[in-house]
Design an enzyme around this catalytic site. Structure first.
Site, PDB file in Angstrom:
ATOM      1  N   THR B 178     106.044  82.297 -37.402  1.00  0.00           N
ATOM      2  CA  THR B 178     105.224  83.500 -37.570  1.00  0.00           C
ATOM      3  C   THR B 178     105.739  84.229 -38.803  1.00  0.00           C
ATOM      4  O   THR B 178     106.942  84.230 -39.051  1.00  0.00           O
ATOM      5  CB  THR B 178     105.370  84.413 -36.334  1.00  0.00           C
ATOM      6  OG1 THR B 178     104.766  83.770 -35.233  1.00  0.00           O
ATOM      7  CG2 THR B 178     104.706  85.766 -36.555  1.00  0.00           C
ATOM      8  N   ARG B 206      94.669  82.032 -26.180  1.00  0.00           N
ATOM      9  CA  ARG B 206      95.914  82.787 -25.981  1.00  0.00           C
ATOM     10  C   ARG B 206      96.191  83.690 -27.182  1.00  0.00           C
ATOM     11  O   ARG B 206      96.143  83.260 -28.325  1.00  0.00           O
ATOM     12  CB  ARG B 206      97.079  81.820 -25.778  1.00  0.00           C
ATOM     13  CG  ARG B 206      98.449  82.504 -25.670  1.00  0.00           C
ATOM     14  CD  ARG B 206      99.184  82.538 -26.993  1.00  0.00           C
ATOM     15  NE  ARG B 206     100.571  82.993 -26.839  1.00  0.00           N
ATOM     16  CZ  ARG B 206     101.405  83.188 -27.849  1.00  0.00           C
ATOM     17  NH1 ARG B 206     101.019  82.965 -29.079  1.00  0.00           N
ATOM     18  NH2 ARG B 206     102.637  83.597 -27.628  1.00  0.00           N
ATOM     19  N   VAL B 207      96.503  84.949 -26.893  1.00  0.00           N
ATOM     20  CA  VAL B 207      96.931  85.882 -27.929  1.00  0.00           C
ATOM     21  C   VAL B 207      98.358  86.312 -27.588  1.00  0.00           C
ATOM     22  O   VAL B 207      98.654  86.625 -26.439  1.00  0.00           O
ATOM     23  CB  VAL B 207      96.004  87.114 -27.980  1.00  0.00           C
ATOM     24  CG1 VAL B 207      96.475  88.108 -29.035  1.00  0.00           C
ATOM     25  CG2 VAL B 207      94.571  86.679 -28.262  1.00  0.00           C
ATOM     26  N   GLY B 208      99.221  86.291 -28.591  1.00  0.00           N
ATOM     27  CA  GLY B 208     100.605  86.721 -28.370  1.00  0.00           C
ATOM     28  C   GLY B 208     100.785  88.142 -28.867  1.00  0.00           C
ATOM     29  O   GLY B 208      99.892  88.982 -28.728  1.00  0.00           O
ATOM     30  N   ASP B 209     101.935  88.433 -29.461  1.00  0.00           N
ATOM     31  CA  ASP B 209     102.198  89.788 -29.925  1.00  0.00           C
ATOM     32  C   ASP B 209     101.647  90.073 -31.318  1.00  0.00           C
ATOM     33  O   ASP B 209     101.431  91.229 -31.671  1.00  0.00           O
ATOM     34  CB  ASP B 209     103.709  90.057 -29.929  1.00  0.00           C
ATOM     35  CG  ASP B 209     104.441  89.135 -30.903  1.00  0.00           C
ATOM     36  OD1 ASP B 209     104.279  87.898 -30.795  1.00  0.00           O
ATOM     37  OD2 ASP B 209     105.156  89.634 -31.782  1.00  0.00           O
ATOM     38  N   THR B 229     108.690  88.522 -34.424  1.00  0.00           N
ATOM     39  CA  THR B 229     108.460  87.079 -34.329  1.00  0.00           C
ATOM     40  C   THR B 229     109.235  86.555 -33.126  1.00  0.00           C
ATOM     41  O   THR B 229     110.303  87.074 -32.803  1.00  0.00           O
ATOM     42  CB  THR B 229     108.935  86.350 -35.597  1.00  0.00           C
ATOM     43  OG1 THR B 229     108.970  84.934 -35.340  1.00  0.00           O
ATOM     44  CG2 THR B 229     110.330  86.796 -36.013  1.00  0.00           C
ATOM     45  N   GLY B 230     108.675  85.553 -32.471  1.00  0.00           N
ATOM     46  CA  GLY B 230     109.388  84.981 -31.323  1.00  0.00           C
ATOM     47  C   GLY B 230     108.449  84.683 -30.190  1.00  0.00           C
ATOM     48  O   GLY B 230     107.269  84.381 -30.410  1.00  0.00           O
ATOM     49  N   GLY B 232     105.952  85.419 -27.986  1.00  0.00           N
ATOM     50  CA  GLY B 232     104.966  86.497 -28.056  1.00  0.00           C
ATOM     51  C   GLY B 232     104.711  87.208 -26.751  1.00  0.00           C
ATOM     52  O   GLY B 232     104.530  88.436 -26.730  1.00  0.00           O
TER      53      GLY B 232
END
Lengths: 313, 313
Positions: B178, B206-209, B229-230, B232
Site C-alpha cells: 500500500t 472488500r474495502v480495507g482502511d 499501511t498494513g 486493513g
C-alpha cells in the site's frame, strides 16, 4: 469495566432533520413515536433478560429497517437514478469487532448482513457485488428492489430531481430517517449499529457516514457506543462517532459533553447538520443534534421508555 | 497555525510487511529504494516552489501508483477472483475536505479520482459503478484491467489460492505495498493520501482502511497528516489515522508518541500488523510500525531525502 448486572441502557434514533407542516404531518409524527416506543420496549425486554448489546442493537435497527417510516431498509430514499442503495454498520465495544456494508440493492436488512460480516468474514467492510455474493453465500434474505419503495420517498425524490438538489438533513421538512441504536448490556458490554438509505437524489455509489466505522458508528467498552445521523459527508470528515469516544478516552470528558462538542463544535465548524445518540459504559444516555429535530428514544434499567422528537422535549 | 514560509516536510510509504529472502530480493529492494527517493525528490521540488500539500501528496501517490513495485495502481494485488479492485483516499488538513473511492477496476490512478471527488463532488466517498460513472464524467484516464497485472503479484495470488489464505502484512515475505504520503507545505497546510490494491486473495468487494477517512488517511491542520499501511481490517477498527491526530489534539501528545501509541498499543491490542507515517503541523516527521519492515522515506526543508526499509535504519 464490567457494570453491575442490573445496569443496562438502550438509545435509538430515527434520523435528524426539520419538522414538517404538511398535511398529515401530525399523524405521521404520532406513528413515528409509536414505532420508536415499540422498538424500545422490545430492546428493554431483551436487555432485562441478559441479551448482548450486539444482539440488541442489531434487533432494534432491524425493526427500524422493517418500518416504512424510516430511511433504512423498507422506506429508504431514492438515489439519482430512482433506485435504492443501502448502507449499514455495526460494532462490538468489547472486542472492537466491526461489520460494514455499502451499496446494497436487494438485501432486505442491511444490518443483518453487517452483523454477518462482523461474525463470519475475515473482512470488516464489503461493498456492492461482493457484499451481495457474501449475502447469498450466507442465505441472507433478498428482496426485489421495489420492496424498498414508498410513496413518501418517491415524492421527495421527484421534488429533488425537479429542483436539482440533494436533500441534506434540514433542506426538506420531514425528510429525516437514518436509523441507529447504541446499547450497554447487563454484562457491561457496549455496541452500536446504524443503517440508512442515504441522501435523497444522491449519486450512484455514494457512501455517507453510516457504513463507515468511526464516522456513523463506533463502540468501545473503554468509553461509549455511538450512532450518528445527518449530513453524512460532514460526519465522515469529522470522524464523528469515534470522536465522541476519543474525547472521553483521551480528554476525559463525560459522554454528554463529548457528544455536544462533536455536534456543536466539530460538526458545526464544517457547516454540517446532524445528530447522534451515545451510551457510555456506565449506562448514561446522551443525545446531541443541531437540526430542528431528531427522532429518538431511550430506555434503561431504571427509566421507562421515553421518545422525543423536538429539541425542547 | 501558519508556519514560517520556509518550513515544509514530506513523508511517504510503500507499505509495511516482512522481508524476503527470495532470489532477486536484494535487487528488488534496491529498485524500491530508488523509486522512493525519486518520489521524495519530486515532492521536495514542488514543496520548495510553494506547491500545496494536497497537490504534493496526490502527485507522490500517483507516482507510486504508476510504479509496478508497489501494491497500488500498476502492480496491485489480485483479489479472490484474480481481478484487481483498487481503493484510495485523500484529505486536506486545512478544510477537512476529503475524497475517497473504492472498488475501482479500470481507473488508472485511483488517487486522481479521489482528489476529483474532494474537489468536484458534493459527496466524499464513491464506490464501484458510481465511482466509475463519476470518473467518466470527469474524463479520468481509464485502462484495461490487465494494465494492473504483474508477474510478481500473480505468483503471490496463485500461492494464496493454493494455500487458501489471505495475505496479511507479514504472512508472505515481500508482499508489502500500500502506498501513502503525508505533507506539510510552506503555507502551513497539511494533507495526506493513501492508495492500495488491498490484500492478496481478498474477497470481491472488500474495502480495507485505505479508502476510509479516519482509518487509512486523516489530516487536520490542528495536529497532523497520517497515512497507514498494513492489515486493513485492524487499522479500520482502530480508526488508526484519526487516532494519531486525536491523541495529539485531545491528549496533548507529540506526533511520534501518538504514532507509537496507535501502532504499538492500539493496533497491537487487536493483534493487527501495520505501520503509519505522520507529519505534524510543525513539520516533524514520524514513522511507526510493528512489522519487520516498512518501505518509507522523508524529506524536509532542512533534511535531504532519506529512504529506509528495516526497523533499525
Amino acid at each position: 469495566m464490567i457494570s453491575d448486572e442490573s445496569v443496562w441502557a438502550l438509545a435509538i434514533h430515527g434520523g435528524a432533520g426539520a419538522g414538517s407542516q404538511e398535511a398529515g404531518a401530525e399523524e405521521h409524527a404520532a406513528q413515528i413515536r409509536s414505532a420508536l416506543a415499540d422498538v424500545l420496549r422490545a430492546g428493554a425486554r431483551m436487555l432485562a433478560a441478559g441479551a448482548s448489546a450486539l444482539d440488541v442493537v442489531e434487533d432494534a435497527v432491524k425493526r427500524l429497517e422493517d418500518s416504512p417510516l424510516f430511511n433504512a431498509g423498507k422506506g429508504a430514499v431514492y438515489n439519482e437514478r430512482g433506485e435504492h442503495e443501502l448502507d449499514a454498520s455495526i460494532m462490538d465495544g468489547a472486542t472492537l469487532d466491526a461489520g460494514a456494508v455499502a451499496g446494497l440493492r436487494t438485501v432486505k436488512n442491511p444490518i443483518v448482513l453487517a452483523r454477518l460480516v462482523l461474525e463470519r468474514s475475515p473482512h470488516a467492510f464489503l461493498i456492492g457485488e461482493g457484499a451481495l455474493a457474501f449475502a447469498e453465500r450466507h442465505g441472507v434474505e433478498l428482496v426485489d428492489p421495489s420492496y424498498f419503495g414508498t410513496e413518501r420517498r418517491r415524492a421527495a425524490f421527484e421534488e429533488a430531481k425537479r429542483r436539482e438538489v440533494l436533500h441534506t438533513p434540514s433542506s426538506r421538512p420531514g425528510d429525516t430517517g437514518t436509523v441507529g441504536a447504541a446499547a450497554l448490556d447487563a454484562h457491561g458490554n457496549l455496541a452500536a449499529a446504524t443503517s440508512t438509505g442515504g441522501m435523497t437524489n444522491k449519486a450512484l455509489g455514494r457512501v455517507g457516514d453510516s457504513a463507515v466505522i468511526g464516522a456513523g458508528t463506533f463502540a468501545s467498552n473503554r468509553s461509549c457506543a455511538v450512532s450518528c445521523t445527518g449530513h453524512g459527508e460532514m460526519l465522515l470528515r469529522a470522524t464523528a462517532a469515534r470522536d465522541v469516544a476519543a474525547l472521553m478516552e483521551y480528554a476525559g470528558l463525560d459522554v454528554q459533553t463529548a457528544a455536544d462538542k462533536v455536534i456543536h463544535e466539530r460538526l458545526a465548524s464544517l457547516g454540517g447538520e446532524g445528530g447522534l445518540i451515545a451510551v457510555d459504559n456506565a449506562g448514561r444516555v446522551s443525545f446531541a443534534f443541531n437540526t430542528p429535530l431528531m427522532l429518538r428514544g431511550a430506555v434503561t434499567h431504571c427509566a421507562a421508555p421515553r421518545v422525543a422528537v423536538l429539541a425542547a422535549e
